[in-house]
Design a protein around this motif. Structure first.
Motif, mmCIF file in Angstrom:
data_model
loop_
_atom_site.group_PDB
_atom_site.id
_atom_site.type_symbol
_atom_site.label_atom_id
_atom_site.label_comp_id
_atom_site.label_asym_id
_atom_site.label_seq_id
_atom_site.Cartn_x
_atom_site.Cartn_y
_atom_site.Cartn_z
ATOM 1 N N ASN A 1 -24.483 23.325 81.387
ATOM 2 C CA ASN A 1 -25.192 23.391 82.613
ATOM 3 C C ASN A 1 -26.410 22.547 82.159
ATOM 4 O O ASN A 1 -27.329 22.774 81.559
ATOM 5 C CB ASN A 1 -25.559 24.897 82.993
ATOM 6 N N PRO A 2 -26.755 21.736 83.163
ATOM 7 C CA PRO A 2 -28.151 20.846 83.093
ATOM 8 C C PRO A 2 -29.197 21.779 83.593
ATOM 9 O O PRO A 2 -29.292 22.834 84.128
ATOM 10 C CB PRO A 2 -27.964 19.770 84.190
ATOM 11 N N LEU A 3 -30.430 21.354 82.710
ATOM 12 C CA LEU A 3 -31.692 21.732 83.089
ATOM 13 C C LEU A 3 -32.293 21.214 84.406
ATOM 14 O O LEU A 3 -32.236 20.051 84.670
ATOM 15 C CB LEU A 3 -32.613 21.571 82.075
ATOM 16 N N GLN A 4 -32.464 22.073 85.630
ATOM 17 C CA GLN A 4 -33.221 21.664 86.622
ATOM 18 C C GLN A 4 -34.759 21.497 86.676
ATOM 19 O O GLN A 4 -35.367 22.716 86.789
ATOM 20 C CB GLN A 4 -32.651 22.590 87.728
ATOM 21 N N THR A 5 -35.174 20.243 86.751
ATOM 22 C CA THR A 5 -36.719 20.042 86.773
ATOM 23 C C THR A 5 -37.061 19.881 87.896
ATOM 24 O O THR A 5 -36.492 19.950 88.975
ATOM 25 C CB THR A 5 -36.957 18.721 85.832
ATOM 26 N N ASP A 6 -38.582 19.962 88.168
ATOM 27 C CA ASP A 6 -39.203 19.801 89.515
ATOM 28 C C ASP A 6 -39.471 18.345 89.884
ATOM 29 O O ASP A 6 -39.663 18.198 91.181
ATOM 30 C CB ASP A 6 -40.557 20.746 89.646
#
Length: 283
Positions: free
Chosen positions: A120-125
């Motif tokens: 699962n990818p990391l979701q950045t702002d």
């Protein structure tokens, strides 16, 4: 290289210098013990950046400009896969065998080399991410965004643990800035020190315990900072844009010396435990 040398790196054992360039896209490996070319391999597309996962040249990962990730073993090409969006940089997290890819996306893609699959990818702002680095001491993952921020993530919990607004801190009283600075270079040194380069030519030195920079160094050319390196034995920081390499004291900011070559600089790497540096340039 025939026209342009884009990236250059030294293997961890110090025996091999690897460089990529164009045209045609290729990688060359030089043996420092024999002072000769070890091998040359032509590639399908241009290399954005690459990394050696082993101590020598036997495991190399290439990030291409057509979204392909290419793995090479000692004998040559091994495997290739693709990431969903165009990549700009990547880092390898040794404890978990994860490759972290950042690029033209708000997500940080994770490829696990032990399981051979995407996680699962990391979701950045951020809208997009330009550069990333992993701290070799405690494993903190940092990514530099086009909004001029640095986001820090803990790979163990996959949670964001810090946010630095470097664009705001890079504006000093005597700096002239016409556009919003984006993050163009990022480098950890030891457990607590981090250097950040911006697209408007500033280098910010941070202690991770503070959100204010210890030092802001301006290159005065307004060109994006390409690379930042630490030379520990002399307490120096080497920062390079396409025109100049500046070496300055990391405690006082005082200039040690500068190098201004005839051609454009694309990449700089330091030979470990020495004062020698390798520079990738355009003809």
């Amino acid at each position: 290289m025939p026209t342009v040398c884009t990236t250059i790196k030294v293997s961890k054992d110090g025996q091999y210098i690897l460089a990529t360039g164009t045209y045609k896209p290729r990688v060359r490996c030089y043996d420092t013990y024999q002072l000769s070319l070890k091998f040359e391999r032509c590639l399908d597309s241009e290399v954005v950046t690459f990394e050696t996962l082993s101590d020598d040249y036997s495991k190399i990962v290439f990030l291409h400009n057509d979204r392909y990730i290419e793995f090479h073993s000692q004998s040559g090409f091994y495997y290739k896969t693709r990431i969903p969006k165009f990549g700009r940089d990547f880092s390898y997290h040794y404890p978990s065998c994860d490759l972290y890819f950042v690029g033209a996306s708000s997500e940080v893609y994770r490829l696990n080399l032990e399981q051979g699959r995407y996680l699962n990818p990391l979701q950045t702002d951020a809208a997009e991410n330009n550069v990333c680095d992993i701290n070799s001491v405690h494993g903190l993952f940092a990514t530099g965004t086009i909004e001029g921020r640095v986001e820090c993530w803990d790979p163990r919990t996959r949670n964001r643990v810090g946010l630095l607004d470097c664009a705001l801190s890079s504006v000093t009283a005597d700096s002239e800035i016409n556009s919003l600075p984006t993050i163009s270079a990022l480098k950890f040194n030891g457990a607590l020190t981090m250097a950040v380069g911006t697209s408007t030519g500033q280098v910010l030195l941070y202690d991770l315990r503070s959100d204010k920079p210890l030092l802001v160094k301006d290159h005065q050319y307004g060109l994006p900072i390409k690379t930042v390196h630490f030379q520990d034995s002399l307490d120096l920081i080497l920062s390079a844009d396409s025109r100049i390499i500046k070496m300055w004291n990391k405690n006082s900011g005082k200039i040690f010396t500068s190098l201004e070559p005839e051609h454009d600089i694309n990449d700089v790497c330091l030979y470990p435990s020495s004062g020698m540096q390798c520079v990738a340039m355009s003809h």
